[in-house]
Scaffold this motif. Structure first.
Motif, short mmCIF file in Angstrom:
data_model
loop_
_atom_site.label_atom_id
_atom_site.label_comp_id
_atom_site.label_asym_id
_atom_site.label_seq_id
_atom_site.Cartn_x
_atom_site.Cartn_y
_atom_site.Cartn_z
N PRO A 83 -13.68 -2.72 -1.70
CA PRO A 83 -12.29 -2.46 -1.33
C PRO A 83 -12.18 -2.21 0.18
CG PRO A 83 -12.97 -1.02 -3.12
CD PRO A 83 -14.21 -1.72 -2.62
N PRO A 84 -10.99 -2.46 0.74
CA PRO A 84 -10.84 -2.20 2.17
C PRO A 84 -11.07 -0.71 2.47
CG PRO A 84 -8.72 -2.64 1.12
CD PRO A 84 -9.77 -2.89 0.10
N HIS A 103 10.14 -1.89 0.41
CA HIS A 103 10.25 -2.04 -1.03
C HIS A 103 8.87 -2.16 -1.67
CE1 HIS A 103 11.82 -3.29 -4.87
NE2 HIS A 103 11.10 -4.39 -4.82
N ILE A 104 7.99 -2.85 -0.97
CA ILE A 104 6.62 -3.03 -1.48
C ILE A 104 5.66 -2.92 -0.32
CG2 ILE A 104 6.88 -5.56 -1.32
CD1 ILE A 104 4.97 -5.77 -3.72
N GLN A 105 4.53 -2.26 -0.56
CA GLN A 105 3.50 -2.26 0.48
C GLN A 105 2.12 -2.21 -0.13
OE1 GLN A 105 3.15 1.20 3.19
NE2 GLN A 105 4.75 2.15 1.95
N ILE A 106 1.17 -2.72 0.64
CA ILE A 106 -0.22 -2.80 0.19
C ILE A 106 -1.00 -1.72 0.91
CG2 ILE A 106 -2.26 -4.27 0.11
CD1 ILE A 106 -0.39 -6.70 0.07
N VAL A 107 -1.77 -0.94 0.14
CA VAL A 107 -2.56 0.13 0.75
C VAL A 107 -4.01 0.00 0.29
CG1 VAL A 107 -0.56 1.69 0.84
CG2 VAL A 107 -2.16 1.83 -1.09
N ALA A 108 -4.88 0.72 0.97
CA ALA A 108 -6.29 0.76 0.58
C ALA A 108 -6.50 1.98 -0.33
CB ALA A 108 -7.17 0.88 1.82
N ALA A 174 -8.13 -3.92 -4.45
CA ALA A 174 -9.53 -3.86 -4.89
C ALA A 174 -10.47 -4.50 -3.88
CB ALA A 174 -9.68 -4.57 -6.23
N ASN A 175 -9.96 -5.44 -3.08
CA ASN A 175 -10.83 -6.06 -2.07
C ASN A 175 -10.02 -6.35 -0.82
OD1 ASN A 175 -10.14 -8.90 -1.68
ND2 ASN A 175 -10.72 -9.20 -3.82
N PRO A 176 -10.68 -6.65 0.28
CA PRO A 176 -9.94 -6.73 1.55
C PRO A 176 -9.24 -8.06 1.82
CG PRO A 176 -12.31 -6.83 1.96
CD PRO A 176 -12.13 -6.75 0.48
#
Ligand SMILES: [Cu+2]
Length: 230
Positions: A83-84, A103-108, A174-176
């Protein structure tokens, strides 16, 4: 043909020998095929002094020119990729005008996730999740920030129990190797190791679809994808 393949193979071996990373970019466009429905208008029925008297437009399906689909999560499934690493900069979810922004965001996994109340009224953030512990927490007007974390990869749904029209998503990776499509439907995922992989596409209303990509030792591997109208 044979000669070209041998030349490519020799190039790969050469690059590996030189200690260069064999990696390319995964690029493409995601579209909605068919006629897009008119965007839904959301009436804000409470706290209108702060939330606004004008209807806002739902963000669950944003289709632009030529069918460009915004806010699709694209994930290249590289087996064994870690994962990142959690960035030191926190992710921020703002509540402004009784609306989650973004509205949507990607996090580590493990990244600090600051939930900010910019409205000066009561909100109550409520998450739906299975592998991360869900939370349901009032945020009174005097509480500017609540800091949280999501430790495991999962797509988490956000809601506010005070304002039933507020909704959003946090995608814990789960991955970068991921990206979110822009308003023009395009995405770019840099530095993916050479190989052939599944590519997952996720859109909150249209669901998950899978494609394939073969990434070469350098340059761009193109994956265009389209969701059938629903
Ligand atoms: Cu609220």
């Amino acid at each position: 043909m044979r000669k070209t393949l041998m030349a490519v193979a020799a190039g790969l071996v050469g690059a590996a020998f030189m200690g260069q990373a064999l990696a390319g970019n995964v690029v493409g466009t995601v579209k909605y095929s068919g006629t897009a429905p008119a965007p839904k208008k959301i009436e804000k029925t409470k706290d209108t002094e702060v939330c606004g008297k004008v209807a806002d437009t739902a963000e669950d399906l944003i289709v632009g020119a030529g069918g460009a689909l915004k806010n699709v999560v694209v994930m290249v499934q590289v087996p064994g990729a870690k994962p990142p690493a959690p960035p030191t900069t926190p992710a921020v979810l703002d509540q402004k005008g009784c609306w989650f922004r973004p509205h949507i965001q990607i996090v580590a996994p493990g990244q600090t996730f600051n939930i900010v109340n910019d409205d000066g009224i009561l909100h109550n953030i409520h998450t739906s999740s299975k592998v991360n512990a869900p939370f349901n927490q009032a945020q009174p007007k005097f509480q500017k920030t609540i800091a949280k974390k999501f430790d495991k990869p999962e797509i988490v749904k956000l809601a506010c129990d005070v304002h039933n029209w507020m909704n959003g998503w946090v995608v814990v990776q789960a991955n970068p190797y991921y990206a979110l499509t822009g308003a023009d439907g395009t995405f770019k995922i840099p530095n993916v190791p050479a190989g052939t992989y599944d590519v997952k596409f996720w859109q909150e209303k249209l669901g998950e679809q899978t494609g394939k990509v073969t990434v070469g030792a350098s340059g761009d591997a193109k994956v265009d994808f389209s969701y059938a109208a629903k």
